[in-house]
Motif scaffolding. Structure first.
Motif, PDB file in Angstrom:
ATOM      1  N   GLU A  95       0.860  -1.356   0.244  1.00 63.69           N
ATOM      2  CA  GLU A  95       0.177  -0.075   0.226  1.00 63.69           C
ATOM      3  C   GLU A  95       0.876   1.350   0.144  1.00 63.69           C
ATOM      4  OE1 GLU A  95      -3.136   0.913   2.894  1.00 63.69           O
ATOM      5  OE2 GLU A  95      -3.753  -1.269   2.462  1.00 63.69           O
ATOM      6  N   ARG A  96       1.892   1.222   0.777  1.00 62.85           N
ATOM      7  CA  ARG A  96       2.752   2.476   0.925  1.00 62.85           C
ATOM      8  C   ARG A  96       4.083   2.387  -0.036  1.00 62.85           C
ATOM      9  NH1 ARG A  96       3.954  -0.420   5.619  1.00 62.85           N
ATOM     10  NH2 ARG A  96       6.400  -1.102   5.783  1.00 62.85           N
ATOM     11  N   THR A  97       3.804   1.523  -0.999  1.00 65.01           N
ATOM     12  CA  THR A  97       4.947   1.399  -2.036  1.00 65.01           C
ATOM     13  C   THR A  97       4.365   1.897  -3.551  1.00 65.01           C
ATOM     14  OG1 THR A  97       6.275  -0.185  -0.770  1.00 65.01           O
ATOM     15  CG2 THR A  97       6.761   0.230  -3.342  1.00 65.01           C
ATOM     16  N   ALA A  98       4.805   2.815  -3.973  1.00 62.00           N
ATOM     17  CA  ALA A  98       4.656   2.983  -5.421  1.00 62.00           C
ATOM     18  C   ALA A  98       5.267   2.179  -6.442  1.00 62.00           C
ATOM     19  CB  ALA A  98       4.586   4.746  -5.774  1.00 62.00           C
ATOM     20  N   ILE A  99       4.609   1.880  -7.450  1.00 57.69           N
ATOM     21  CA  ILE A  99       5.290   0.970  -8.271  1.00 57.69           C
ATOM     22  C   ILE A  99       5.251   1.558  -9.669  1.00 57.69           C
ATOM     23  CG2 ILE A  99       5.437  -1.028  -9.568  1.00 57.69           C
ATOM     24  CD1 ILE A  99       6.579  -1.454  -6.803  1.00 57.69           C
ATOM     25  N   LEU A 100       6.089   2.103 -10.314  1.00 59.92           N
ATOM     26  CA  LEU A 100       6.089   2.705 -11.804  1.00 59.92           C
ATOM     27  C   LEU A 100       6.718   1.760 -12.700  1.00 59.92           C
ATOM     28  CD1 LEU A 100       7.827   6.145 -10.826  1.00 59.92           C
ATOM     29  CD2 LEU A 100       5.563   5.805 -10.729  1.00 59.92           C
ATOM     30  N   LYS A 101       5.843   1.889 -14.017  1.00 55.64           N
ATOM     31  CA  LYS A 101       6.030   1.093 -15.288  1.00 55.64           C
ATOM     32  C   LYS A 101       6.090   1.890 -16.446  1.00 55.64           C
ATOM     33  CE  LYS A 101       3.790  -2.387 -18.217  1.00 55.64           C
ATOM     34  NZ  LYS A 101       2.493  -3.248 -18.395  1.00 55.64           N
ATOM     35  N   LEU A 102       7.497   1.599 -16.873  1.00 60.59           N
ATOM     36  CA  LEU A 102       7.669   2.292 -18.297  1.00 60.59           C
ATOM     37  C   LEU A 102       7.438   1.383 -19.181  1.00 60.59           C
ATOM     38  CD1 LEU A 102       9.045   4.812 -19.768  1.00 60.59           C
ATOM     39  CD2 LEU A 102      11.093   3.682 -19.385  1.00 60.59           C
TER      40      LEU A 102
END
Length: 156
Positions: free
Chosen positions: A137-144
């Motif tokens: 919940e407190r971790t953002a995951i970015l996808k390029l």
């Protein structure tokens, strides 16, 4: 690419990505260029590559990418200076990759966990891992998602 003899094939690009310990994510922040070094994972999705990064759910990077998702990611797996005389004959032996694309933010916990597994696997850990729900919940995951990718080498 100006020096076409240095352009790499897709399999060579994958090898550079596998060897790279980190990369640099470039993006615009209020119209100004910004670059941050990041650990990463990646996978092939159909005929494209996707890169995954983890970060805090707030802060300069993620806020800028939410405002403008265009980004570039660069990795260099090798860089060796070759000095010569005269100095203008010096060169650099290198192998690198640049991917351009759009950033999206993963929100589904199972997708976030799979992306974290890719990052862990990239650094030598094997398998799938359990991630506590509060951590996801407190971790953002970015996808390029790469719309273009090039590799270039001047290695001997």
């Amino acid at each position: 690419m100006r020096r076409m003899e240095r352009q790499l094939e897709f399999q060579q690009i994958l090898e550079i990505l596998k060897d790279a310990s980190f990369g640099d994510l470039a993006f615009l922040d209020h119209g100004r260029p910004a670059v941050v070094p990041l650990s990463f994972g990646f996978q092939q999705e159909e005929k494209r590559l996707a890169f995954f990064f983890h970060c805090a759910p707030e802060g300069r990077k993620i806020e800028a990418l939410r405002a403008n998702p265009a980004a570039s990611f660069s990795v260099v797996s090798r860089a060796d200076v070759v000095l010569a005389e005269p100095a203008c004959r010096s060169t650099m032996h290198y192998a690198g990759v640049i991917a351009d694309g759009e950033i999206s933010e993963l929100t589904v916990p199972a997708e976030k966990a799979a992306a974290l597994d890719l990052i862990m696997n990239h650094y030598g850990a094997a398998g799938h891992f359990d991630y506590p729900a509060p951590m996801l919940e407190r971790t953002a995951i970015l996808k390029l998602t790469a719309s273009s990718i090039t590799g270039k080498s001047n290695c001997r």
